[in-house]
Design a protein around this motif. Structure first.
Motif, short mmCIF file in Angstrom:
data_model
loop_
_atom_site.label_atom_id
_atom_site.label_comp_id
_atom_site.label_asym_id
_atom_site.label_seq_id
_atom_site.Cartn_x
_atom_site.Cartn_y
_atom_site.Cartn_z
N HIS A 73 0.81 -1.22 0.00
CA HIS A 73 0.00 0.00 0.00
C HIS A 73 0.84 1.26 0.00
O HIS A 73 0.33 2.34 -0.24
CB HIS A 73 -0.90 -0.01 1.24
N LYS A 74 2.14 1.19 0.31
CA LYS A 74 2.93 2.40 0.52
C LYS A 74 2.95 3.30 -0.71
O LYS A 74 3.03 4.52 -0.59
CB LYS A 74 4.34 2.04 0.97
N GLN A 121 10.94 -0.57 3.15
CA GLN A 121 9.78 -0.57 2.26
C GLN A 121 9.37 0.86 1.87
O GLN A 121 9.14 1.14 0.70
CB GLN A 121 8.58 -1.25 2.93
N GLY A 175 6.21 8.22 6.20
CA GLY A 175 5.79 6.91 5.71
C GLY A 175 4.54 6.32 6.32
O GLY A 175 4.08 5.27 5.89
N SER A 176 3.98 6.96 7.34
CA SER A 176 2.78 6.39 7.95
C SER A 176 1.91 7.52 8.51
O SER A 176 2.27 8.69 8.40
CB SER A 176 3.16 5.38 9.03
N VAL A 211 -1.58 -3.11 11.96
CA VAL A 211 -1.25 -1.75 12.38
C VAL A 211 0.22 -1.65 12.80
O VAL A 211 0.64 -2.32 13.75
CB VAL A 211 -2.11 -1.31 13.58
N GLY A 222 2.53 1.92 12.13
CA GLY A 222 2.18 3.33 12.39
C GLY A 222 0.70 3.55 12.16
O GLY A 222 0.10 4.45 12.72
N GLY A 223 0.13 2.72 11.28
CA GLY A 223 -1.33 2.73 11.11
C GLY A 223 -1.85 3.18 9.76
O GLY A 223 -3.05 3.40 9.63
N SER A 224 -0.99 3.28 8.72
CA SER A 224 -1.50 3.88 7.47
C SER A 224 -2.38 2.94 6.66
O SER A 224 -3.40 3.37 6.13
CB SER A 224 -0.35 4.42 6.62
N ASN A 225 -2.00 1.65 6.54
CA ASN A 225 -2.88 0.78 5.75
C ASN A 225 -4.19 0.56 6.49
O ASN A 225 -5.26 0.50 5.88
CB ASN A 225 -2.19 -0.53 5.31
N GLY A 268 8.03 -4.12 9.50
CA GLY A 268 7.10 -3.04 9.20
C GLY A 268 6.17 -2.70 10.35
O GLY A 268 5.50 -1.68 10.33
N LEU A 269 6.09 -3.56 11.36
CA LEU A 269 5.20 -3.28 12.49
C LEU A 269 5.97 -2.85 13.73
O LEU A 269 5.37 -2.51 14.74
CB LEU A 269 4.33 -4.51 12.83
N ALA A 288 2.73 -10.41 2.90
CA ALA A 288 3.74 -9.85 3.79
C ALA A 288 3.51 -10.36 5.22
O ALA A 288 2.37 -10.59 5.62
CB ALA A 288 3.68 -8.32 3.78
N GLU A 327 3.71 -8.66 7.79
CA GLU A 327 2.87 -7.64 8.45
C GLU A 327 1.40 -8.01 8.25
O GLU A 327 0.62 -8.13 9.20
CB GLU A 327 3.12 -6.25 7.84
N SER A 328 1.01 -8.21 6.97
CA SER A 328 -0.38 -8.54 6.63
C SER A 328 -0.83 -9.83 7.31
O SER A 328 -2.02 -9.97 7.65
CB SER A 328 -0.54 -8.71 5.13
N SER A 357 -1.87 -5.92 3.14
CA SER A 357 -1.11 -4.69 2.90
C SER A 357 0.05 -4.87 1.94
O SER A 357 0.46 -3.92 1.28
CB SER A 357 -0.61 -4.13 4.23
C1 LIG Z 1 5.07 -0.59 6.20
C2 LIG Z 1 4.14 -1.72 6.13
C3 LIG Z 1 3.13 -1.92 7.11
C4 LIG Z 1 2.99 -1.08 8.34
O1 LIG Z 1 2.74 0.28 8.14
P1 LIG Z 1 1.32 0.94 8.40
O2 LIG Z 1 1.60 2.40 8.28
O3 LIG Z 1 0.85 0.54 9.75
O4 LIG Z 1 0.41 0.46 7.33
C5 LIG Z 1 2.26 -2.97 6.93
N1 LIG Z 1 2.34 -3.81 5.87
C6 LIG Z 1 3.29 -3.65 4.93
C7 LIG Z 1 3.33 -4.61 3.79
C8 LIG Z 1 4.23 -2.60 5.02
O5 LIG Z 1 5.16 -2.46 4.08
#
Ligand SMILES: *Cc1c(COP(=O)(O)O)cnc(C)c1O
Length: 399
Positions: A89-90, A117, A192-193, A234, A236-239, A306-307, A351, A353-354, A379
């Protein structure tokens, strides 16, 4: 550093602008520029074209039929941000921010990165739009993520290793802010977030809200109704903010954020800010942060780079305080199990993270009925994590 407290840009008591005097004018200018561009037709048309033709939006809303049958409860849909150009999503956020920087006459962008990332995404957008790009990255991270450092260089960016503090993400953010105060004339900081001083959390949320704008429309087309649960991981929380945003006013839709519990929230190794954090001020915002008894920011840990940020965006702190969203913590073990499960069930290597959100899907879906619906954000894609998962399982890849 001298901090000026400003009450604008609050989500309840969270957010605000805790910044050095030297940045105040530039932040005020950024607020004005954003107010203008967010309603500017030419800017929005250009961004839409980039998202469509370059990043490959809209992303798919995919019905995971096998997982749904196997878990035996709610219907499971994945919002496939892993299929975007650069694999997460970045790109949604960096295309918006870098395009705006260019429109504002900036010739150079800087960014922080942890795992690399966001650095890679920023370097990508800067290459495309013809801006100079410099990335700040903790030295420890440059060593752990050597491949991403080389990617950024391939894309024409320079990478500055940061040696202060623990030489990781929070120190890279500090250094990027310092660099921005040194060169505000030609430079824009691409955060970035959904974090930092106002207006950054709002800007990043708005650029990421394309996720829920599409998902809401897609689920209405496919199912003729809204989902029961919307969830995302989550850091930083952007996705997660992007996935939640266009559902916030639909009070019947449960919003669930999945944080990293690392080795467990009753150990010292976690990155679960909602579960374990306390109110503080750091990186320009009032929010929740993992801190020690003296209020110093604690080191955090997760298998997912990423988390592992010691804070959370102020709008999440607010959604949590007002109970509009719920937050759960997922351990490394649960995330790795989910990473393997979705690969085998659906043929998707997501990922790590996802996989924290997928782990919660696995727990929740069987407790729901067959006419209920979950929409979960994937994400990013998991190519970057394959070697780490192999190591976690004790598999030798002879690298
Ligand atoms: C950076 C990243 C995240 C975490 O960042 P958020 O700002 O919380 O979304 C989650 N998933 C992926 C694949 C990332 O690259």
């Amino acid at each position: 550093m001298e901090q000026t407290e400003n009450k604008v840009g609050r989500f309840g008591e969270f957010g605000g602008q805790y910044i050095p005097e030297t940045l105040m004018n530039e932040i005020k200018q950024l607020e004005k520029n954003y107010e203008f561009y967010k309603n500017d037709k030419e800017f929005n048309d250009e961004l839409d074209t980039l998202l469509r033709e370059y990043a490959s939006r809209p992303s798919l809303l995919y019905y995971a039929e096998k997982m749904t049958k196997d878990l035996g409860g709610a219907k499971i849909y994945f919002k496939r941000e892993d299929l975007n150009h650069t694999g997460s999503h970045k790109i949604n956020n960096v295309l918006g921010q870098v395009l705006m920087a260019k429109k504002c006459g900036k010739t150079r962008v800087i960014a922080e990165t942890g795992a690399g990332q966001h650095g890679v995404a920023t370097a990508t957008a800067a290459a495309l739009l013809g801006l100079e790009c410099e990335i700040y990255m903790g030295r420890v991270d440059t060593e752990r993520q050597a491949l991403n450092v080389y990617r950024m260089k391939l894309l024409g960016a320079s990478v500055h290793p940061v040696d202060s503090g623990t030489a990781t993400l929070k120190d890279a953010v500090n250094e990027a802010f310092k660099e921005w105060t040194r060169r505000i004339d030609d430079t824009m900081y691409i955060i970035g977030s959904t974090m930092g001083p106002h207006p950054f959390p709002t800007i990043v949320r708005d650029f990421q809200s394309v996720i829920s704008k599409e998902a809401r429309q897609q689920i209405l087309e496919k199912e003729g109704r809204l989902p029961d649960v919307v969830m995302a991981c989550v850091g930083g929380g952007s996705n997660a903010m992007g996935t939640f945003y266009n559902f916030i006013n639909d009070k019947e839709v449960r919003l669930i954020g999945c944080e990293a519990a690392g080795k467990g929230i009753d150990t010292d190794l976690y990155a679960a800010t909602i579960a374990k954090g306390e109110i503080g001020v750091f990186h320009g915002m009032k929010s929740l942060f993992c801190q020690d008894e003296e209020g110093q920011i604690s080191p955090v840990y997760s298998i997912s780079a990423g988390l592992d940020y010691p804070g959370i965006g102020p709008e999440h702190a607010y959604l949590n305080a007002t109970k509009r969203a719920e937050y759960v913590s997922i351990t490394d073990d649960e995330a790795v199990d989910a990473f393997e499960y979705i690969a085998r069930q659906e043929g998707i290597i997501c990922a790590i993270e996802s996989a924290h959100a997928v782990a919660e899907v696995i727990k929740l879906a069987p407790t729901m009925s067959k006419d209920q619906i979950i929409v979960c954000c994937l994400s990013g894609r998991g190519d970057k994590d394959v070697a780490a998962i192999a190591r976690y399982r004790g598999v030798d890849l002879h690298e």
